[in-house]
Design an enzyme around this catalytic site. Structure first.
Site, PDB file in Angstrom:
ATOM      1  N   SER A 142      28.857 -10.151   3.978  1.00  0.00           N
ATOM      2  CA  SER A 142      29.335  -9.447   3.653  1.00  0.00           C
ATOM      3  C   SER A 142      29.472  -8.634   1.521  1.00  0.00           C
ATOM      4  O   SER A 142      28.442  -9.555   1.056  1.00  0.00           O
ATOM      5  CB  SER A 142      31.043  -9.881   3.422  1.00  0.00           C
ATOM      6  N   TYR A 155      33.903 -19.345   2.776  1.00  0.00           N
ATOM      7  CA  TYR A 155      33.229 -18.119   3.236  1.00  0.00           C
ATOM      8  C   TYR A 155      32.345 -17.122   2.673  1.00  0.00           C
ATOM      9  O   TYR A 155      31.086 -16.868   3.578  1.00  0.00           O
ATOM     10  CB  TYR A 155      34.133 -16.637   3.436  1.00  0.00           C
TER      11      TYR A 155
END
Length: 251
Positions: A142, A155
């Protein structure tokens, strides 16, 4: 010979029932590949497989965060469906919370799916019972691993771990002809983005989209990048992270 052609290849895709995983299955099948779609929801997996181009596709229901011995599970899938030419680990969990509200259980759940499953699946794939010889592994990381964002420390740390693991695995597995790379998508219009919208609201999501010069992406934008990294067109690329973020990290 077209180096982008995936005809005759067999790939596993996790998180295949929605979002980037689902789009990846579709794009790879259109490129001639046969797919093993893996996710938790059997009904949605059946729908995905029914939509794919070509034939010979299969699916397996699996909760990656709750299944022990994934390396052995993958070898079992290969014995049942055929040896693999690679896999895309698109399954992932995201939890948003500021550090003052850090939730250990939520983080552990993310770690199991986002990172531990990736390593176990790679361990299983490199085995002669599962690997057709050489091949390519793609982890979906990501942009959050590359650019700091509030309330995403847990995350982003799991996605950053994927990038680090990718580099080490690329060096280790090169002798076996296996390439390992990451994709780092920006915000893509998926159910995960809908979850963010529910937390942030429309105005903050609009502000976030404005930070992407090309706007939010579509799942197919990431899926096509995955197809490139699986194909022979990327035969001299390993241990790297391809950013697919509409220009977010260019600023």
């Amino acid at each position: 010979m077209n180096p982008f052609d995936l005809s005759g290849r067999f790939y596993l895709v996790t998180g295949a029932s929605s979002g980037i995983g689902r789009a990846t299955c579709k794009v790879l099948s259109e490129g001639g590949a046969r797919l093993l779609a893996v996710a938790r929801n059997e009904e949605r997996l059946r729908q995905v497989v029914a939509e794919l181009a070509g034939g010979g596709h299969a699916y397996e229901c699996c909760d990656l965060g709750a299944t022990a011995g994934l390396a052995g599970v993958l070898r079992g899938w290969a014995q049942a469906h055929g040896k693999l030419n690679g896999f895309v680990h698109a399954a992932g969990l995201q939890a948003m919370a500021p550090i003052k509200a850090f939730d250990v259980e939520a983080f552990d759940a993310m770690w199991k799916v986002n990172v531990r499953a990736a390593l176990e699946l790679t361990q299983g794939f490199r085995h002669s019972e599962a690997c057709a010889g050489g091949g390519s592994v793609v982890f979906i990381s990501s942009m959050s691993a590359l650019a700091g964002q509030a309330a995403l420390s847990g995350y982003s740390s799991t996605k950053g771990a994927l990038i680090s693991a990718c580099r080490s695995l690329a060096v280790e597995l090169a002798r076996e002809g296996i390439r390992v790379n990451c994709l780092a998508p920006g915000l893509v219009r998926t159910p995960m983005a809908d979850y963010m919208r529910s937390l942030l609201g429309e105005s903050r999501m609009a502000a976030l989209e404005a930070l992407h010069p090309l706007g939010f992406g579509q799942p197919e934008d990431v899926a096509r990048a995955a197809a490139f990294l699986l194909s022979d067109a990327s035969r001299w690329i390993t241990g790297t992270t391809l950013v697919v973020d509409g220009g977010f990290t260019a600023q």
